[in-house]
Design a protein around this motif. Structure first.
Motif, PDB file in Angstrom:
ATOM      1  N   GLN A 148       1.963   5.530   3.622  1.00 13.65           N
ATOM      2  CA  GLN A 148       0.851   5.036   2.819  1.00 13.65           C
ATOM      3  C   GLN A 148       0.616   3.570   3.166  1.00 13.65           C
ATOM      4  O   GLN A 148       1.563   2.784   3.249  1.00 13.65           O
ATOM      5  CB  GLN A 148       1.147   5.185   1.340  1.00 13.65           C
ATOM      6  N   ILE A 149      -0.638   3.249   3.358  1.00  8.85           N
ATOM      7  CA  ILE A 149      -1.030   1.899   3.764  1.00  8.85           C
ATOM      8  C   ILE A 149      -1.998   1.364   2.718  1.00  8.85           C
ATOM      9  O   ILE A 149      -2.912   2.069   2.292  1.00  8.85           O
ATOM     10  CB  ILE A 149      -1.682   1.937   5.165  1.00  8.85           C
ATOM     11  N   ASN A 150      -1.786   0.104   2.313  1.00 10.15           N
ATOM     12  CA  ASN A 150      -2.673  -0.478   1.306  1.00 10.15           C
ATOM     13  C   ASN A 150      -3.956  -1.023   1.955  1.00 10.15           C
ATOM     14  O   ASN A 150      -4.156  -0.891   3.166  1.00 10.15           O
ATOM     15  CB  ASN A 150      -1.950  -1.551   0.476  1.00 10.15           C
ATOM     16  N   ALA A 151      -4.793  -1.648   1.150  1.00  7.94           N
ATOM     17  CA  ALA A 151      -6.087  -2.145   1.639  1.00  7.94           C
ATOM     18  C   ALA A 151      -5.940  -3.230   2.697  1.00  7.94           C
ATOM     19  O   ALA A 151      -6.874  -3.505   3.441  1.00  7.94           O
ATOM     20  CB  ALA A 151      -6.914  -2.660   0.461  1.00  7.94           C
ATOM     21  N   GLN A 152      -4.758  -3.863   2.781  1.00  7.76           N
ATOM     22  CA  GLN A 152      -4.529  -4.895   3.784  1.00  7.76           C
ATOM     23  C   GLN A 152      -3.910  -4.327   5.069  1.00  7.76           C
ATOM     24  O   GLN A 152      -3.601  -5.074   5.989  1.00  7.76           O
ATOM     25  CB  GLN A 152      -3.613  -5.990   3.234  1.00  7.76           C
ATOM     26  N   GLY A 153      -3.696  -3.023   5.109  1.00  6.42           N
ATOM     27  CA  GLY A 153      -3.131  -2.401   6.302  1.00  6.42           C
ATOM     28  C   GLY A 153      -1.610  -2.441   6.344  1.00  6.42           C
ATOM     29  O   GLY A 153      -1.008  -2.151   7.376  1.00  6.42           O
ATOM     30  N   GLU A 154      -0.987  -2.754   5.227  1.00  9.17           N
ATOM     31  CA  GLU A 154       0.465  -2.876   5.165  1.00  9.17           C
ATOM     32  C   GLU A 154       1.075  -1.554   4.696  1.00  9.17           C
ATOM     33  O   GLU A 154       0.577  -0.933   3.749  1.00  9.17           O
ATOM     34  CB  GLU A 154       0.807  -3.991   4.167  1.00  9.17           C
ATOM     35  N   ILE A 155       2.153  -1.118   5.365  1.00 10.39           N
ATOM     36  CA  ILE A 155       2.860   0.080   4.915  1.00 10.39           C
ATOM     37  C   ILE A 155       3.529  -0.256   3.581  1.00 10.39           C
ATOM     38  O   ILE A 155       4.338  -1.176   3.501  1.00 10.39           O
ATOM     39  CB  ILE A 155       3.927   0.531   5.933  1.00 10.39           C
ATOM     40  N   THR A 156       3.175   0.487   2.550  1.00  8.17           N
ATOM     41  CA  THR A 156       3.725   0.221   1.222  1.00  8.17           C
ATOM     42  C   THR A 156       4.706   1.301   0.772  1.00  8.17           C
ATOM     43  O   THR A 156       5.616   1.013   0.003  1.00  8.17           O
ATOM     44  CB  THR A 156       2.608   0.121   0.171  1.00  8.17           C
ATOM     45  N   HIS A 157       4.502   2.542   1.233  1.00  7.74           N
ATOM     46  CA  HIS A 157       5.323   3.669   0.793  1.00  7.74           C
ATOM     47  C   HIS A 157       5.420   4.705   1.903  1.00  7.74           C
ATOM     48  O   HIS A 157       4.595   4.728   2.811  1.00  7.74           O
ATOM     49  CB  HIS A 157       4.700   4.370  -0.432  1.00  7.74           C
TER      50      HIS A 157
END
Length: 193
Positions: free
Chosen positions: A127-136
């Motif tokens: 899962q990637i957040n709106a900033q393109g960072e892997i969060t989960h």
């Protein structure tokens, strides 16, 4: 979540797709952390594969065959579990030195511990957040809770989790050296049988 179609059939609701342009625009700000995470996951795959391949040499010694013969046997078994089961069974009948047999068992257990983490990162959806960072990570194995099945466990990609990958990579590097060190001892134990 279901909604009715015109024909009265239930239809599953699809997740909302990411806003790809926004993610791509924001991603450079998180590039360093993202590269670190991806490098650690890539190293996990590389280190794990190098260790799994070491069991070809263990089979070579246990069966007293050439490398290519051991590789054929190894690759014919299509799961890591089946490969390790074969190594365990052969070790039981071939190794007469209790210390060498115990060392091989410990090395297999260490490899299996790392395999669980490797499988988690190879068989998940990121899962990637709106900033393109892997969060989960979302495990692809169905999970049952309260009598309901859902997509597998959702786990946060926090610093503790990243450190777990770093530590496992370190352990796999040590395991590789230990497997190389075992091979001549294993050969001597088989030769003495």
């Amino acid at each position: 979540m279901h909604r009715k179609t015109g024909r009265g059939l239930a239809m599953s609701r699809l997740p909302t797709p990411p806003n790809f342009p926004a993610v791509e625009q924001a991603a450079p700000g998180f590039a360093e952390r993202q590269q670190h995470i991806l490098m650690q996951i890539g190293n996990l795959g590389l280190n794990w594969s190098n260790n799994e391949s070491m069991f070809i040499y263990v089979l070579m010694v246990l069966l007293d065959v050439e490398e290519v013969d051991a590789a054929i046997i190894f690759s014919t078994l299509n799961t890591t579990r089946a490969r390790l089961d074969l190594v365990r069974r052969l070790a039981t009948v071939k190794i007469r030195d209790a210390a060498v047999a115990a060392t091989l068992k410990r090395l297999i257990r260490r490899f299996e511990a790392a395999t669980r983490l490797r499988n988690e990162f190879n068989h998940c959806m990121y899962q990637i957040n709106a900033q393109g960072e892997i969060t989960h990570t979302h495990l692809m194995r169905p999970h049952e809770a309260g009598g309901r099945l859902s997509l597998g466990e959702l786990r946060e990609m926090d610093e503790r989790r990243i450190q777990e990958i770093v530590d496992t990579n370190r352990q796999l590097k040590r395991l590789n050296r230990d497997l190389w060190e075992l091979l001549p001892q294993l050969r001597a134990a088989i030769g003495a049988a």
